[in-house]
Write a protein that holds these residues in place. Structure first.
Motif, PDB file in Angstrom:
ATOM      1  N   THR A  25       0.896  -1.338  -0.070  1.00 35.73           N
ATOM      2  CA  THR A  25       0.038   0.136  -0.195  1.00 35.73           C
ATOM      3  C   THR A  25       0.921   1.662   0.404  1.00 35.73           C
ATOM      4  O   THR A  25       2.217   1.728   0.833  1.00 35.73           O
ATOM      5  CB  THR A  25      -0.935  -0.036   1.642  1.00 35.73           C
ATOM      6  N   PRO A  26       0.609   2.285  -0.398  1.00 31.68           N
ATOM      7  CA  PRO A  26       1.222   4.046  -0.473  1.00 31.68           C
ATOM      8  C   PRO A  26       0.938   4.008   1.253  1.00 31.68           C
ATOM      9  O   PRO A  26       0.187   3.850   1.461  1.00 31.68           O
ATOM     10  CB  PRO A  26       0.148   4.756  -1.635  1.00 31.68           C
ATOM     11  N   ALA A  27       1.967   4.934   1.212  1.00 29.53           N
ATOM     12  CA  ALA A  27       1.506   6.044   2.134  1.00 29.53           C
ATOM     13  C   ALA A  27       0.301   6.595   2.270  1.00 29.53           C
ATOM     14  O   ALA A  27      -0.160   6.999   1.170  1.00 29.53           O
ATOM     15  CB  ALA A  27       2.760   7.100   2.351  1.00 29.53           C
ATOM     16  N   MET A  28      -0.618   7.015   3.641  1.00 31.47           N
ATOM     17  CA  MET A  28      -1.870   7.891   3.840  1.00 31.47           C
ATOM     18  C   MET A  28      -1.898   7.713   4.802  1.00 31.47           C
ATOM     19  O   MET A  28      -1.630   7.670   5.943  1.00 31.47           O
ATOM     20  CB  MET A  28      -3.000   6.326   3.310  1.00 31.47           C
ATOM     21  N   THR A  29      -2.990   9.284   5.119  1.00 28.29           N
ATOM     22  CA  THR A  29      -3.497   9.397   6.156  1.00 28.29           C
ATOM     23  C   THR A  29      -5.317   9.055   6.110  1.00 28.29           C
ATOM     24  O   THR A  29      -5.408   9.292   5.607  1.00 28.29           O
ATOM     25  CB  THR A  29      -3.331  11.012   6.266  1.00 28.29           C
ATOM     26  N   LEU A  30      -5.577   8.986   7.167  1.00 30.91           N
ATOM     27  CA  LEU A  30      -6.970   8.610   7.585  1.00 30.91           C
ATOM     28  C   LEU A  30      -7.327   9.152   9.031  1.00 30.91           C
ATOM     29  O   LEU A  30      -7.257  10.104   9.599  1.00 30.91           O
ATOM     30  CB  LEU A  30      -7.023   7.351   8.107  1.00 30.91           C
ATOM     31  N   ASN A  31      -8.642  10.051   8.302  1.00 31.09           N
ATOM     32  CA  ASN A  31      -9.457  10.733   9.452  1.00 31.09           C
ATOM     33  C   ASN A  31     -10.516  10.081   9.346  1.00 31.09           C
ATOM     34  O   ASN A  31     -10.171   8.022   9.275  1.00 31.09           O
ATOM     35  CB  ASN A  31      -9.933  11.832   8.454  1.00 31.09           C
ATOM     36  N   PHE A  32     -11.492  10.284  10.737  1.00 32.18           N
ATOM     37  CA  PHE A  32     -12.024   9.007  11.009  1.00 32.18           C
ATOM     38  C   PHE A  32     -13.307   8.879  10.423  1.00 32.18           C
ATOM     39  O   PHE A  32     -13.032   7.017  10.884  1.00 32.18           O
ATOM     40  CB  PHE A  32     -12.844   9.953  11.692  1.00 32.18           C
ATOM     41  N   ALA A  33     -13.609   8.921   9.229  1.00 32.28           N
ATOM     42  CA  ALA A  33     -14.348   7.978   8.304  1.00 32.28           C
ATOM     43  C   ALA A  33     -13.907   7.124   8.059  1.00 32.28           C
ATOM     44  O   ALA A  33     -13.996   5.979   8.049  1.00 32.28           O
ATOM     45  CB  ALA A  33     -14.930   9.465   7.512  1.00 32.28           C
ATOM     46  N   ASP A  34     -12.204   7.309   7.260  1.00 30.94           N
ATOM     47  CA  ASP A  34     -11.639   6.352   6.986  1.00 30.94           C
ATOM     48  C   ASP A  34     -11.588   5.054   7.636  1.00 30.94           C
ATOM     49  O   ASP A  34     -11.106   4.225   7.418  1.00 30.94           O
ATOM     50  CB  ASP A  34     -10.092   6.833   6.669  1.00 30.94           C
ATOM     51  N   LEU A  35     -11.197   5.753   9.133  1.00 32.46           N
ATOM     52  CA  LEU A  35     -10.881   4.418  10.444  1.00 32.46           C
ATOM     53  C   LEU A  35     -12.328   3.807  10.390  1.00 32.46           C
ATOM     54  O   LEU A  35     -12.694   2.330  10.777  1.00 32.46           O
ATOM     55  CB  LEU A  35     -10.793   4.935  11.233  1.00 32.46           C
ATOM     56  N   ALA A  36     -13.513   4.516  10.217  1.00 31.54           N
ATOM     57  CA  ALA A  36     -14.913   3.510  10.230  1.00 31.54           C
ATOM     58  C   ALA A  36     -15.040   2.907   9.681  1.00 31.54           C
ATOM     59  O   ALA A  36     -15.169   1.451   9.743  1.00 31.54           O
ATOM     60  CB  ALA A  36     -15.419   4.433  10.480  1.00 31.54           C
ATOM     61  N   VAL A  37     -14.392   2.966   8.512  1.00 32.44           N
ATOM     62  CA  VAL A  37     -14.330   1.759   7.065  1.00 32.44           C
ATOM     63  C   VAL A  37     -13.372   0.587   7.146  1.00 32.44           C
ATOM     64  O   VAL A  37     -14.472  -0.144   7.260  1.00 32.44           O
ATOM     65  CB  VAL A  37     -14.123   2.540   6.022  1.00 32.44           C
ATOM     66  N   LEU A  38     -12.500   1.277   7.631  1.00 30.33           N
ATOM     67  CA  LEU A  38     -11.472  -0.208   8.083  1.00 30.33           C
ATOM     68  C   LEU A  38     -12.066  -0.935   9.053  1.00 30.33           C
ATOM     69  O   LEU A  38     -11.486  -1.872   9.116  1.00 30.33           O
ATOM     70  CB  LEU A  38      -9.850   0.658   7.934  1.00 30.33           C
TER      71      LEU A  38
END
Length: 152
Positions: A25-38
């Motif tokens: 995977t490439p480097a990325m930043t995750l916000n709260f919505a991204d963490l909820a999906v994950l």
């Protein structure tokens, strides 16, 4: 009021964590919505619940508690803020600790925390601190600087 603004901003805005690049995977930043999906299919029911409704319940309860405390303007409001902030902070740290296989992994991940995480945790710490500050000592002077009468 700082606590209310910080917790809602944390949930609706900035990145919570940075994920460094890996071969897959490439480097990325995750916000709260991204963490909820994950975490939608996370085997840990506690983490899945945290990202889907517990964090939102914390934001709503923080808002209500602050409004009640400001309106009441008394020691009970301060106690309510202190207890709410402390309980929320402990539960959130418990969820974060559960995500790491051990304490060293949790500590190693701290440099990857971003503004969203700081705002979320900071809102709870600010709520607890504000609540403690609202609890006057028994010999404190009331507002207006008029000393209390001495106990007989």
């Amino acid at each position: 009021m700082v606590s209310v603004g910080a917790i809602w901003l944390a949930l609706l805005g900035p990145a919570w964590t940075y994920v460094p690049a890996s071969p897959a995977t490439p480097a990325m930043t995750l916000n709260f919505a991204d963490l909820a999906v994950l975490n939608a299919n996370n085997p840990s029911g506690l983490q899945a619940a945290f990202y889907h409704w517990v964090a939102w319940a914390f934001a709503a309860s923080t808002t209500v508690v602050v409004l009640v405390a400001v309106r009441a303007g008394n020691r009970v409001g301060g106690l309510l803020c202190a207890v709410t902030g402390t309980v929320q902070l402990v539960l959130t740290l418990f969820v974060m600790a559960e995500a790491a296989p051990d304490l060293s992994a949790l500590v190693a991940g701290l440099p990857y925390a971003r503004l969203g995480t700081v705002l979320f945790l900071g809102s709870m710490a600010a709520l607890g601190y504000a609540g403690l500050r609202r609890l006057p000592t028994p010999d404190a002077q009331p507002q207006g600087g008029v000393p209390r009468p001495a106990a007989a």
